[in-house]
Motif scaffolding. Structure first.
Motif, PDB file in Angstrom:
ATOM      1  N   ASN A   1       2.164  -0.316  -9.156  1.00 32.71           N
ATOM      2  CA  ASN A   1       1.571  -0.936 -10.332  1.00 32.71           C
ATOM      3  C   ASN A   1       2.684  -1.624 -11.096  1.00 32.71           C
ATOM      4  N   GLY A   2       2.440  -2.818 -11.596  1.00 28.75           N
ATOM      5  CA  GLY A   2       3.459  -3.521 -12.350  1.00 28.75           C
ATOM      6  C   GLY A   2       4.630  -3.934 -11.496  1.00 28.75           C
ATOM      7  N   GLY A   3       5.846  -3.658 -11.971  1.00 30.04           N
ATOM      8  CA  GLY A   3       7.041  -4.114 -11.278  1.00 30.04           C
ATOM      9  C   GLY A   3       7.616  -3.093 -10.325  1.00 30.04           C
ATOM     10  N   ASN A   4       6.835  -2.166  -9.834  1.00 25.97           N
ATOM     11  CA  ASN A   4       7.349  -1.103  -8.988  1.00 25.97           C
ATOM     12  C   ASN A   4       7.546  -1.580  -7.558  1.00 25.97           C
ATOM     13  N   SER A   5       8.366  -0.849  -6.807  1.00 26.37           N
ATOM     14  CA  SER A   5       8.694  -1.293  -5.455  1.00 26.37           C
ATOM     15  C   SER A   5       9.096  -0.106  -4.604  1.00 26.37           C
ATOM     16  N   ASN A   6       9.209  -0.393  -3.293  1.00 25.57           N
ATOM     17  CA  ASN A   6       9.772   0.543  -2.332  1.00 25.57           C
ATOM     18  C   ASN A   6       8.937   1.808  -2.147  1.00 25.57           C
ATOM     19  N   GLU A   7       7.671   1.632  -1.806  1.00 29.31           N
ATOM     20  CA  GLU A   7       6.850   2.766  -1.391  1.00 29.31           C
ATOM     21  C   GLU A   7       6.503   2.609   0.076  1.00 29.31           C
ATOM     22  N   GLU A   8       6.473   3.732   0.802  1.00 28.86           N
ATOM     23  CA  GLU A   8       6.124   3.714   2.211  1.00 28.86           C
ATOM     24  C   GLU A   8       5.216   4.886   2.528  1.00 28.86           C
ATOM     25  N   VAL A   9       4.323   4.656   3.475  1.00 27.89           N
ATOM     26  CA  VAL A   9       3.579   5.735   4.110  1.00 27.89           C
ATOM     27  C   VAL A   9       3.857   5.618   5.601  1.00 27.89           C
ATOM     28  N   ILE A  10       4.352   6.687   6.218  1.00 30.02           N
ATOM     29  CA  ILE A  10       4.689   6.677   7.630  1.00 30.02           C
ATOM     30  C   ILE A  10       3.851   7.743   8.334  1.00 30.02           C
ATOM     31  N   VAL A  11       3.149   7.323   9.395  1.00 28.97           N
ATOM     32  CA  VAL A  11       2.323   8.232  10.184  1.00 28.97           C
ATOM     33  C   VAL A  11       2.936   8.319  11.577  1.00 28.97           C
ATOM     34  N   TYR A  12       3.377   9.529  11.932  1.00 29.52           N
ATOM     35  CA  TYR A  12       4.087   9.716  13.192  1.00 29.52           C
ATOM     36  C   TYR A  12       3.118  10.112  14.307  1.00 29.52           C
ATOM     37  N   GLU A  13       3.625  10.079  15.545  1.00 27.77           N
ATOM     38  CA  GLU A  13       2.836  10.475  16.702  1.00 27.77           C
ATOM     39  C   GLU A  13       2.304  11.895  16.512  1.00 27.77           C
ATOM     40  N   GLY A  14       1.042  12.071  16.787  1.00 25.97           N
ATOM     41  CA  GLY A  14       0.405  13.364  16.591  1.00 25.97           C
ATOM     42  C   GLY A  14      -0.177  13.552  15.206  1.00 25.97           C
ATOM     43  N   GLY A  15       0.077  12.624  14.294  1.00 23.84           N
ATOM     44  CA  GLY A  15      -0.478  12.697  12.952  1.00 23.84           C
ATOM     45  C   GLY A  15      -1.628  11.728  12.768  1.00 23.84           C
ATOM     46  N   THR A  16      -2.547  12.064  11.884  1.00 25.67           N
ATOM     47  CA  THR A  16      -3.648  11.161  11.564  1.00 25.67           C
ATOM     48  C   THR A  16      -3.746  11.012  10.053  1.00 25.67           C
ATOM     49  N   LEU A  17      -4.184   9.851   9.627  1.00 23.01           N
ATOM     50  CA  LEU A  17      -4.384   9.584   8.205  1.00 23.01           C
ATOM     51  C   LEU A  17      -5.758   8.975   8.017  1.00 23.01           C
ATOM     52  N   THR A  18      -6.553   9.583   7.144  1.00 24.39           N
ATOM     53  CA  THR A  18      -7.920   9.139   6.888  1.00 24.39           C
ATOM     54  C   THR A  18      -8.087   8.867   5.411  1.00 24.39           C
ATOM     55  N   ILE A  19      -8.509   7.651   5.060  1.00 22.73           N
ATOM     56  CA  ILE A  19      -8.858   7.343   3.672  1.00 22.73           C
ATOM     57  C   ILE A  19     -10.295   6.852   3.668  1.00 22.73           C
ATOM     58  N   ASP A  20     -11.125   7.467   2.863  1.00 23.99           N
ATOM     59  CA  ASP A  20     -12.553   7.243   2.985  1.00 23.99           C
ATOM     60  C   ASP A  20     -12.997   5.905   2.414  1.00 23.99           C
ATOM     61  N   LYS A  21     -12.226   5.322   1.518  1.00 23.74           N
ATOM     62  CA  LYS A  21     -12.655   4.068   0.897  1.00 23.74           C
ATOM     63  C   LYS A  21     -11.721   2.948   1.361  1.00 23.74           C
ATOM     64  N   TYR A  22     -10.859   2.421   0.471  1.00 24.60           N
ATOM     65  CA  TYR A  22      -9.928   1.393   0.917  1.00 24.60           C
ATOM     66  C   TYR A  22      -8.675   1.433   0.054  1.00 24.60           C
TER      67      TYR A  22
END
Length: 879
Positions: free
Chosen positions: A78-99
């Motif tokens: 939000n605003g002037g923020n920076s440098n965020e990451e989400v990393i999903v490795y082999e064997g991991g799953t990530l589910t987000i129900d909306k968007y």
């Protein structure tokens, strides 16, 4: 591994939402470590995550092997923020129900950079539960600058369901919006992205890189925005980009480097660029399945080295444009290569239509399917896959014009074939030629390399029932060059029952007392059983392929379904039986009684107090007189009451789902007290219409209505505000019989063209004669709506789609003999209804050889014909 559905969802609010959790780094966060989350618990499917860190502070969320990460929304920055990451490795799953957003959200303006989603062997799925246009976006429009927001996939997968797509850049719904977006990167290596919606990689310096991976879009795949100078760089190496369609687009100097693999446009390949885009085909295939649009071709360049352009469904006008582009050098050979082949492939020797065109600098000698045609169904699992060796093309043309492949002989320069076979289209397209072992993405591909004399492959023990397979045969020339093939498909035989095409159940309407028979035809490997149902209830003893209903009555009217079961499972078909009958009969003989079905009318106006029923001289006996009366008696301040009609308990009256006839006599008034001339007003004769007056998705119409305006009579169906209309001279102040027919029996719009889409037809008759007709899609029909059938006005809903009995478009005049039937009457029946009252004759259809226009062929027509017998106008002589 349990696989959740991952959805990244946008949230646009005037003020910040009450997120359940937030991340305010710096630091690393393990998804399965509750101590690092603000709530002290691991997020679940109902959690909304606002991922927000301070300027230049790196925070990374890790989803590691064995972790099933789930949440409702994931929203970065939000605003002037920076440098965020989400990393999903082999064997991991990530589910987000909306968007989700990778970047801007909220009211605060400012730049935002380096918001990345990285998938290193893991599985990410965007469920897009709300069905939004895009499941993954960066950034939010009009919220400041954004750059270096990357989507990187290395050995993993991203799936976006429920129609969701991807936009890396501007707001793709309004492509002309201005944003200060600098760089967005999409990188896939040994993985894939499968989006059900469109994918837009746009604004300046967007980058797409594929290596042994694939990106498929259920909608448009656009490389850059047409509204700004925003070049994109696209590099494909043993990969696949697929869209419906693919668009180079834009004003910028976009560059597409196809080193191998495929770029496939399911529709017309669009190169509508006003900049100076370049496509370098260094190997692989740029394949359009729906022709090509080379608008501003002089500013688009195709450099062909060892690659190909393959174009299906090329029109004659597109051929001329393509020929011109080759001749003028906009499509040319790369440096060091000489001639460009432009080849048309006609129908194959097996008789299958495979007509397509290829442009290349090597002999485009494509292997073609033989006994198993492209798209064939019911292929035996122990059958044989065969193909035709690429044909002998011959010398290229010297002027860039098209040459035609010959099927007389095979290309003698072909030394061997390499067969690829897979259940995954994307995996097949991402294979490196002659080496299916490269990369994990092509797991499941069966291949074999054969000499040029071998053109078959046994499927026995290789394929399974109930599946779709994709295959290609690459051919190697004596020079060592590999010619990639088009990708073909086939479906294996079904282990569960399948209905025979062309013999499906069909809806029927019949007269009472008719014998009706429903019958199904199926193919089944194992023995099958049958069970019939009536409106969902099992019919005891009806266990054969045929259901017989003798002498049907109204009690038999229903939806009939047949379930067919074998050892593998159950399939079903259903059809509706309608018993033909009159459903409305309002003669208005001093009474509002409805004589056919009991839907008696009552007066229900809407201006002040409800008026009283009124009658006048009708076409037959009496007619109902629609009028409004001034109860105040003051011409300067009139107070009106109106006497429109509503049919009692008619909310469930839906006789028009599959077909109907509505007929009435009407005399419309041209002048109304206090209003004078009303011939330019919209007036409603009848309506059963749910009309939305709100904005956005709630606006529109559903149902049917009949209105007049000027000299036009309109009949409106479904969700449109228009429909077939007829202009009638002298319509006002005179009696006319008006008839509307909807033919609910779908059939091809052009019986001579089996490829034409099935449609249903509506017809408008005035005084017994057909004056206009219209069409609508065969799978569309008006639904039942919980509103009454009204005469003399229409019902509007308020902006909240709530039914509040607000009426508009009042009719002024007399209505008589209002009738409706639940089936379409013929031209002859409608003409007969008119002449029964008015007498005379009506010609329902002009006959061939009716030379004297009396609507019959007789001696007088023979006399006209004989009068010109042996006359001749040939010059110089008649023999």
């Amino acid at each position: 591994m349990k696989k959740y559905l991952f959805v990244l969802l946008m949230a646009m609010f005037a003020a910040g939402p009450a997120w359940a959790d937030s991340v305010n780094g710096p630091g690393n966060l393990e998804w399965d470590d509750p101590l690092t989350w603000g709530s002290g618990t691991v997020p679940d499917i109902g959690t909304n995550i606002w991922y927000n860190v301070g300027d230049d502070n790196q925070t990374t969320i890790h989803v590691r092997d064995g972790v099933d990460a789930v949440c409702n929304y994931l929203y970065m920055s939000n605003g002037g923020n920076s440098n965020e990451e989400v990393i999903v490795y082999e064997g991991g799953t990530l589910t987000i129900d909306k968007y989700s957003w990778l970047g801007r959200w909220g009211d605060n303006a400012g730049n935002h950079t380096n918001h990345d989603l990285k998938i290193f062997g893991g599985e990410v799925t965007i469920n897009n539960a709300n069905g939004d246009t895009y499941g993954l976006r960066v950034p939010e429009p009009n919220k400041g600058g954004s750059w270096d927001n990357d989507l990187v996939i290395d050995g993993g997968s991203l799936e976006i369901l429920n129609g969701g797509g991807i936009i890396l850049g501007n707001d793709a719904q309004n492509l002309k919006e201005s944003l200060d977006l600098d760089v967005s990167t999409l990188s896939v290596t040994n993985g894939y992205i499968d989006a059900e919606g469109a994918i837009y990689c746009e604004e300046s310096n967007a980058s797409i890189a594929l290596n042994y991976g694939y990106v498929t879009s259920g909608g448009r795949f656009t490389f850059d925005d047409q509204g700004t100078n925003s070049p994109a760089t696209v590099d494909v190496t043993y990969g696949l980009i697929q869209g419906s369609p693919v668009e180079f687009g834009g004003n910028g100097a976009s560059t597409v480097n196809l080193n191998s693999g495929y770029i496939i446009s399911e529709g017309e390949l669009l190169t509508t660029n006003y900049g100076t885009s370049v496509a370098n085909l260094n190997g692989g295939m740029l394949w359009s399945k729906g022709g090509i649009d080379l608008i501003n071709s002089s500013q688009n360049t195709f450099n062909i080295g060892e690659g190909f352009m393959v174009i299906d469904a090329l029109t004659e006008s597109q051929k001329l444009i393509l020929d011109s582009c080759i001749t003028e050098g906009y499509i040319s050979a790369s440096d060091g290569v000489s001639d460009v082949y432009y080849v048309e492939y006609p129908e194959t020797s097996a008789g299958a239509e495979d007509g397509f065109h290829a442009v290349s600098v090597v002999e485009p000698s494509f292997a073609l399917p033989d006994t198993v045609e492209d798209g064939q169904t019911g292929v035996s699992i122990d059958g044989t896959l065969t193909w035709q060796t690429g044909r002998d093309i011959g010398a290229p043309s010297t002027d860039g014009s098209m040459i035609t492949a010959s099927y007389a002989s095979a290309n003698p320069d072909i030394t061997n074939h390499t067969l690829y076979l897979s259940e995954s289209f994307g995996k097949l397209a991402a294979c490196e030629p002659n080496d299916a072992s490269v990369g994990e993405v092509d797991t499941g591909i069966v291949q074999g390399t054969f000499p040029a004399s071998t053109t078959s492959y046994s499927l026995d023990g290789v394929v399974e029932r109930d599946k779709t397979y994709y295959w290609r045969v690459d051919e190697t020339l004596s020079t060592g060059e590999v010619i990639p093939s088009k990708i073909y498909s086939f479906e294996t035989e079904k282990s569960f029952p399948s209905f025979v095409e062309g013999e499906e159940l069909e809806d029927v309407w019949v007269d009472a007392g008719t014998n009706v028979e429903f019958s199904v035809a199926v193919d089944s490997i194992s023995p099958e059983t049958y069970q019939w149902y009536k409106d969902g209830a099992e019919l005891t003893g009806e266990t054969s392929a045929t259901l017989s209903l003798p002498a049907v009555s109204l009690a038999d009217e229903a939806v009939y379904k047949c379930e067919v079961t074998n050892a593998a499972g159950t399939v079903s078909q259903e059809a509706m039986l309608t018993v033909k009958r009159q459903v409305l009969d309002l003669p208005f003989e001093g009474s509002l009684a409805e004589l056919a079905s009991g839907y008696d009318a009552f007066v229900n106006g809407n201006e002040g107090e409800t008026g009283s029923a009124a009658y006048d001289t009708g076409k037959i006996g009496q007619a109902y007189d629609f009028q409004r009366v001034d109860t105040a008696g003051d011409p300067n301040n009139p107070q009106f009451v109106y006497n429109a009609l509503e049919l009692a308990d008619s909310n469930d009256l839906n006789f028009y789902k599959y077909g109907y006839t509505i007929n009435y006599w009407v005399k419309a008034d041209s002048v109304v007290p206090y209003e004078q001339d009303v011939t330019g007003w919209w007036q409603t004769i009848f309506a059963k219409e749910w009309r939305f007056d709100g904005e956005g998705e709630g606006s529109g119409r559903l149902g049917l209505a009949n209105q007049i305006n000027g000299s036009n009579v309109w009949h409106i169906r479904r969700d449109t505000s228009s429909g077939p209309n007829a202009s009638v001279d002298g319509f006002y102040d005179n009696w006319h019989m008006v008839t509307f027919v909807f033919d609910g029996d779908p059939y091809a719009d052009d019986p001579e063209d089996p490829e034409s889409e099935p449609v249903k037809h509506s017809y408008t008759y005035i005084d017994g004669e057909l004056v206009n007709s219209g069409t609508e899609a065969a799978d569309e029909y008006t639904e039942t709506h919980p509103i009454p059938f009204v005469l003399g006005q229409e019902i509007h809903l308020n902006s909240n789609d709530e039914f509040d009995r607000e009426y508009t478009s009042e009719f002024f005049g007399a209505l008589d003999e209002f009738q409706a039937w639940n089936y379409p009457k013929s031209r002859e029946e409608i003409a007969q209804m008119y002449v029964d009252i008015e007498g005379g004759n009506i010609c329902t259809e002009q006959l061939e050889y009716d030379f004297d226009d009396d609507c019959k062929v007789g001696l007088s027509d023979l006399a006209v014909f004989a009068a010109d017998w042996m006359r001749c106008n040939l010059v110089p002589l008649c023999e």
